[in-house]
Write a protein that holds these residues in place. Structure first.
Motif, PDB file in Angstrom:
ATOM      1  N   UNK A  29       0.827  -1.217   0.000  1.00  0.00           N
ATOM      2  CA  UNK A  29       0.000   0.000   0.000  1.00  0.00           C
ATOM      3  C   UNK A  29       0.856   1.259   0.000  1.00  0.00           C
ATOM      4  N   UNK A  30       2.084   1.096  -0.455  1.00  0.00           N
ATOM      5  CA  UNK A  30       2.995   2.242  -0.504  1.00  0.00           C
ATOM      6  C   UNK A  30       3.289   2.600  -1.953  1.00  0.00           C
ATOM      7  N   UNK A  31       3.650   3.855  -2.173  1.00  0.00           N
ATOM      8  CA  UNK A  31       3.965   4.335  -3.520  1.00  0.00           C
ATOM      9  C   UNK A  31       5.254   3.691  -4.010  1.00  0.00           C
ATOM     10  N   UNK A  32       5.213   3.198  -5.241  1.00  0.00           N
ATOM     11  CA  UNK A  32       6.419   2.633  -5.849  1.00  0.00           C
ATOM     12  C   UNK A  32       7.366   3.769  -6.218  1.00  0.00           C
ATOM     13  N   UNK A  33       8.637   3.648  -5.821  1.00  0.00           N
ATOM     14  CA  UNK A  33       9.615   4.704  -6.086  1.00  0.00           C
ATOM     15  C   UNK A  33      10.890   4.092  -6.645  1.00  0.00           C
ATOM     16  N   UNK A  34      11.234   4.376  -7.899  1.00  0.00           N
ATOM     17  CA  UNK A  34      12.430   3.785  -8.506  1.00  0.00           C
ATOM     18  C   UNK A  34      13.707   4.271  -7.820  1.00  0.00           C
ATOM     19  N   UNK A  35      14.803   3.538  -7.999  1.00  0.00           N
ATOM     20  CA  UNK A  35      16.095   3.977  -7.455  1.00  0.00           C
ATOM     21  C   UNK A  35      16.504   5.331  -8.025  1.00  0.00           C
TER      22      UNK A  35
ATOM     23  N   UNK B   4      22.866 -10.116 -16.533  1.00  0.00           N
ATOM     24  CA  UNK B   4      22.974  -9.504 -15.216  1.00  0.00           C
ATOM     25  C   UNK B   4      23.077  -7.999 -15.229  1.00  0.00           C
ATOM     26  N   UNK B   5      23.165  -7.378 -16.428  1.00  0.00           N
ATOM     27  CA  UNK B   5      23.286  -5.923 -16.514  1.00  0.00           C
ATOM     28  C   UNK B   5      21.929  -5.269 -16.305  1.00  0.00           C
ATOM     29  N   UNK B   6      21.901  -4.195 -15.568  1.00  0.00           N
ATOM     30  CA  UNK B   6      20.646  -3.493 -15.290  1.00  0.00           C
ATOM     31  C   UNK B   6      20.299  -2.587 -16.469  1.00  0.00           C
ATOM     32  N   UNK B   7      19.106  -2.726 -17.061  1.00  0.00           N
ATOM     33  CA  UNK B   7      18.723  -1.865 -18.175  1.00  0.00           C
ATOM     34  C   UNK B   7      18.450  -0.439 -17.697  1.00  0.00           C
ATOM     35  N   UNK B   8      18.500   0.489 -18.626  1.00  0.00           N
ATOM     36  CA  UNK B   8      18.283   1.889 -18.319  1.00  0.00           C
ATOM     37  C   UNK B   8      16.807   2.234 -18.516  1.00  0.00           C
ATOM     38  N   UNK B   9      16.246   3.003 -17.595  1.00  0.00           N
ATOM     39  CA  UNK B   9      14.856   3.435 -17.691  1.00  0.00           C
ATOM     40  C   UNK B   9      14.807   4.749 -18.460  1.00  0.00           C
TER      41      UNK B   9
END
Length: 575
Positions: free
Chosen positions: A350-356, A422-427
């Motif tokens: 029930x919390x707002x999703x907040x990206x890194x 394993x590489x993190x994609x860019x948003x």
């Protein structure tokens, strides 16, 4: 400082050192596996440098910039060139030590691919002379450390970002019409072909034979704002697309209009569809994205006029999944706009999703870069707000994925936060929901609009009943509002929720006072934003909201915006 002479010398040295590095890596075994890819990237940098020298550097007049160049503009160009030479300084020192560099700038001897046709064997190109000299030195093992693969690739990557900046500057110089008499062939390899094409398109009248896209389309899934997945069926094939609806303006909804009046009112929308269809923004293909100034916006396939529903519908090309199937959304997920992501609440917590933090910087940077490069193409957007921004993921290979989507062959979970390696994609933020005015120097209808939320994103001069023609600074103000939303991770409708509800309850046609809105936004940027995103990000947002840029010319404005906003947001992407 002699800015002009310094810049002229710097660009000549940069070309020589770049050619030298290109020749050297050909003879180093460590580079064999990815030699072609590295040399291709170096050739792009060389093409940019050669074009800059050919158009902006003269042996007698030195640095030549378009129009009445301000001191700020000249110093900015010179500082960039000196920064670039500084990053290659160790290689230039090596060349000077062994007498490889030409002190005259190499105007006649720095052919990229060897001597010109018909050249005699006795006159060897700079590239071949540099390679021959290096082979001799290599046998003696001199200064080998600077050609370590890891070190050199790191230097080249850093150097590439500066060359991209130089290409961006040339894009903005083109706003001064210096390319009016330049043949298209002379632009090859510079990455500016698409920029010039967009500038020319903006000046052309809508072709009389431009018609609706053929075939039929069907919507799929749940709408996200005015965007929705769909499928376009044409000539026996079916293509997955993004559908965007443009509702008829109030004036066009009238029942007593004649055909000519209807055609005139629909003209701006059709013109927009034609421009977006014929302009290359984010086309597929790694090489194009390497070369041209990046604009994150979808490629338009065409439009449909839905008279019954009283709306125009644009169809956009959706990047295809790597497995050759189609995108789909499970568990009620849909295309993600920035606005929906900011207001998204986790069902379990029930919390707002907040990206890194790095993701928020990436969204901000891709958006700021897009606005900068749209302006560099002599266009304006006119409708920047978080409702009109779609979010995508991009992996290290340049493949683009709609946020939250799965493919027909993937698991039921949305695309993971990391790719297979394993590489993190860019948003990334893709800018959509274009306003109808395109040319910067074109006339803008001063239409009255009292939509409360939409006006919160608008410059005070453009709220309600506009007081001025639309300009770049109005786009930049709206960008600042969205960057504030990204930083605080709250939408302006949430920030002004109480005031908006009070007005709507009165059923009056009025807006919040423009000066009060701006004061509130700047106050949040000064006091709250540094805690979330740091002082430099806050200063970038404040610059947008207050218009704190050099405005001597459009070029000065663009270059100052790049330094104060684009470059600042780029730093946070690496967090």
């Amino acid at each position: 400082m002699d800015f002009y002479g310094t810049a002229s010398t710097a660009v000549g040295q940069l070309i020589q050192v770049t050619i030298f590095i290109k020749g050297v890596i050909t003879d180093i075994k460590e580079f064999e596996d990815n030699l072609h890819d590295i040399q291709f990237k170096i050739n792009i940098q060389l093409a940019t440098l050669e074009f800059f020298r050919r158009r902006f550097v003269d042996s007698k007049d030195a640095l030549m910039l378009p129009g009445r160049s301000s001191e700020f503009l000249v110093q900015t160009v010179t500082d960039l060139l000196l920064t670039m030479t500084g990053k290659l300084a160790v290689y230039e020192a090596f060349m000077r030590k062994y007498d490889i560099i030409d002190e005259n700038g190499g105007d006649e001897k720095t052919e990229i691919e060897g001597p010109p046709e018909g050249e005699t064997d006795s006159k060897v190109s700079f590239l071949e002379r540099a390679r021959a000299k290096f082979k001799t030195l290599k046998l003696k093992g001199y200064d080998w450390a600077i050609f370590d693969k890891k070190k050199l690739l790191s230097v080249l990557q850093d150097y590439k970002s500066d060359t991209d900046s130089l290409r961006g500057m040339m894009q903005h110089f083109s706003q001064e019409a210096i390319y009016s008499f330049v043949e298209s062939s002379s632009l090859k390899g510079t990455g500016l072909e698409s920029v010039i094409k967009r500038q020319k398109l903006a000046k052309i009248e809508l072709p009389s034979d431009f018609a609706e896209i053929e075939g039929e389309f069907a919507e799929e899934g749940v709408a996200a704002e005015r965007f929705q997945l769909g499928r376009w069926n044409h000539q026996g094939s079916s293509t997955q697309v993004i559908v965007e609806h443009h509702e008829y303006e109030d004036q066009l909804r009238s029942d007593d209009l004649d055909e000519d009046e209807v055609a005139k009112l629909k003209q701006p929308v059709k013109t927009l569809a034609w421009l977006l269809q014929n302009s290359s923004f984010r086309e597929t293909g790694k090489e194009l994205s390497e070369e041209q100034p990046v604009i994150y916006s979808l490629q338009c396939l065409g439009y449909k006029d839905d008279i019954k529903a009283k709306r125009m519908t644009f169809l956009y090309k959706l990047p295809s999944p790597p497995d050759g199937t189609s995108w789909r959304y499970d568990s009620g997920n849909t295309l993600a706009t920035l606005h929906t992501l900011i207001t998204k609440v986790d069902k379990k917590t029930k919390r707002v999703f907040k990206p890194p933090l790095a993701d928020r910087y990436s969204i901000a940077n891709s958006l700021a870069l897009t606005v900068l490069n749209i302006h560099g193409s002599a266009w304006i957007h006119k409708n920047i707000w978080s409702h009109g921004i779609l979010l995508f993921l991009q992996d290290k290979n340049g493949s683009t994925y709609p946020l939250g989507a799965t493919t027909e062959t993937s698991s039921s979970a949305p695309i993971a936060a990391t790719t297979k390696d394993g590489a993190k994609p860019r948003l990334l933020a893709f800018l959509g929901d274009w306003g109808y005015s395109r040319r910067i120097d074109g006339f803008t209808d001063m239409n009255v609009d009292f939509d409360i939320e939409a006006n919160l994103y608008r410059h005070p001069e453009r709220q309600g009943k506009p007081k001025r023609q639309f300009s770049r600074i109005h786009d930049i103000y709206a960008l600042g509002v969205v960057l504030l939303e990204i930083g605080l991770w709250r939408t302006v409708s949430q920030l002004f929720d109480k005031q908006i509800n009070e007005i709507r309850q009165t059923a009056e046609t009025k807006l919040l006072k423009a000066k009060n809105v701006t004061a509130t936004l700047t106050g949040l940027a000064e006091k709250e934003l540094p805690k979330e995103m740091g002082e430099r990000y806050a200063s970038a947002v404040l610059a947008c909201l207050t218009g704190d840029f050099h405005k001597e010319s459009d070029v000065d404005l663009s270059l100052d915006m790049k330094e104060k906003v684009v470059d600042v947001t780029a730093l946070g992407v690496k967090l």
